[in-house]
Design a protein around this motif. Structure first.
Motif, short mmCIF file in Angstrom:
data_model
loop_
_atom_site.label_atom_id
_atom_site.label_comp_id
_atom_site.label_asym_id
_atom_site.label_seq_id
_atom_site.Cartn_x
_atom_site.Cartn_y
_atom_site.Cartn_z
N ASP A 281 8.55 19.98 -8.26
CA ASP A 281 8.04 19.63 -9.05
C ASP A 281 8.62 18.40 -10.12
N THR A 282 9.65 17.85 -9.45
CA THR A 282 9.59 17.30 -10.28
C THR A 282 10.19 15.95 -9.01
N GLU A 283 9.56 15.69 -7.84
CA GLU A 283 10.02 15.11 -6.71
C GLU A 283 8.53 14.55 -5.85
N LEU A 284 8.61 13.41 -5.75
CA LEU A 284 7.13 13.18 -4.73
C LEU A 284 8.30 12.04 -4.11
N GLN A 285 7.80 12.26 -3.17
CA GLN A 285 7.91 11.19 -1.48
C GLN A 285 6.78 10.30 -1.06
N LEU A 286 7.33 9.78 -0.96
CA LEU A 286 6.03 8.44 -0.48
C LEU A 286 6.09 7.43 0.30
N GLN A 287 4.88 6.68 1.37
CA GLN A 287 5.50 5.89 1.86
C GLN A 287 5.37 4.05 1.30
N LEU A 288 6.28 3.68 0.96
CA LEU A 288 5.71 1.91 0.69
C LEU A 288 5.37 0.61 1.57
N SER A 289 3.85 0.69 1.94
CA SER A 289 4.19 -0.64 2.74
C SER A 289 3.52 -1.70 2.09
N VAL A 290 4.17 -2.45 2.54
CA VAL A 290 4.55 -4.25 2.09
C VAL A 290 4.71 -5.03 2.89
N ARG A 291 3.79 -6.48 3.16
CA ARG A 291 2.71 -6.73 4.23
C ARG A 291 3.49 -8.65 3.07
N LYS A 292 4.38 -8.91 4.06
CA LYS A 292 4.92 -10.36 3.03
C LYS A 292 5.04 -11.54 3.52
N SER A 293 5.49 -12.53 3.22
CA SER A 293 6.08 -13.94 3.46
C SER A 293 7.29 -13.87 3.46
N ASP A 294 8.26 -14.24 4.71
CA ASP A 294 9.63 -13.79 4.42
C ASP A 294 9.70 -14.73 3.73
N GLY B 188 1.39 -2.34 -8.03
CA GLY B 188 0.53 -3.55 -7.39
C GLY B 188 1.96 -4.02 -7.06
N CYS B 189 2.41 -5.47 -7.03
CA CYS B 189 3.71 -5.75 -6.30
C CYS B 189 3.44 -7.12 -6.70
N THR B 190 5.20 -7.71 -7.32
CA THR B 190 4.93 -8.75 -7.75
C THR B 190 6.50 -9.59 -6.82
N PRO B 191 6.17 -10.57 -6.80
CA PRO B 191 7.25 -11.02 -5.92
C PRO B 191 8.13 -11.83 -7.23
N ASP B 192 9.50 -12.06 -6.96
CA ASP B 192 10.55 -12.45 -7.73
C ASP B 192 10.32 -13.28 -8.01
N LYS B 193 10.60 -14.14 -9.20
CA LYS B 193 10.47 -15.91 -9.98
C LYS B 193 11.53 -16.85 -9.27
N LYS B 194 10.96 -16.97 -8.63
CA LYS B 194 12.72 -18.14 -7.44
C LYS B 194 12.70 -19.04 -8.93
N THR C 66 0.78 -1.33 0.42
CA THR C 66 -0.45 0.29 0.01
C THR C 66 1.33 1.54 0.34
N VAL C 67 0.45 2.63 -0.50
CA VAL C 67 0.62 4.05 -0.13
C VAL C 67 0.35 4.27 0.24
N PRO C 68 0.35 4.66 1.83
CA PRO C 68 -0.37 5.15 3.33
C PRO C 68 -0.31 6.45 3.27
N THR C 69 0.80 7.63 2.17
CA THR C 69 1.23 8.31 2.51
C THR C 69 1.77 9.04 1.33
N PHE C 70 1.52 10.08 0.29
CA PHE C 70 3.17 10.43 -0.18
C PHE C 70 2.85 12.65 0.08
N GLN C 71 4.02 12.95 -0.37
CA GLN C 71 4.05 13.91 -0.67
C GLN C 71 4.61 14.57 -1.38
N PRO C 72 4.26 15.74 -2.14
CA PRO C 72 5.44 16.38 -3.75
C PRO C 72 6.48 17.14 -2.97
#
Length: 145
Positions: A75-88, A139-145, A66-72
């Motif tokens: 004019d050329t950059e945007l900071q965002l919080q990237l939160s990912v829940r995943k399997s270890d 979207g988030c895509t897991p690496d192929k093993k 998810t991207v819960p927060t972001f802030q410009p």
């Protein structure tokens, strides 16, 4: 005058259909084949739905972001919080997009997610071609093993 009854023809009796035509046995066999075909199609359809649903659930539980927060920032950059829940032990890539005020895409980038841990929370910078007014996780895509 003769009052004797006039000869009459035998009462009209319905004629029997020709042999092999309009058979009830043929109708029953056709109905039975249709029911079997309907059951087979139903089972195949339910199997397809179960397979698609199972693969969707397995894919979603491996890497879910998810991207819960972001802030410009400019004019050329945007900071965002990237939160990912995943399997270890699951690494992958999350794709984020930003749009300008007119709805045009002004930036899109892939951010790597390391394999360590069951969550990943990071503030990342998305470079844009104009001022971004949104931050959307595609979207988030897991690496192929």
């Amino acid at each position: 005058m003769d009052h004797s009854p006039t000869p009459t023809t035998p009462a009209a009796t319905p004629a029997a259909p020709p042999a092999g035509r309009y058979s009830r046995a043929d109708d029953r066999a056709a109905d039975r084949r249709l029911r079997i075909a309907a059951v087979v199609c139903g089972v195949l359809f339910l199997g397809l739905i179960a397979w698609l649903g199972g693969s969707y659930l397995l894919r979603e539980t491996r890497l879910n972001g998810t991207v819960p927060t972001f802030q410009p920032v400019s004019d050329t950059e945007l900071q965002l919080q990237l939160s990912v829940r995943k399997s270890d032990g699951t690494a992958g890539v999350c794709t984020v997009r930003s749009q300008g005020a007119d709805g045009a895409v002004v930036g899109q980038s892939d951010f790597p997610v390391p394999a360590a841990g069951t969550s990943y929370d990071e503030v990342v910078t998305l470079r844009t071609t104009a001022r971004g007014t949104t931050a959307e996780l595609l979207g988030c895509t897991p690496d192929k093993k």
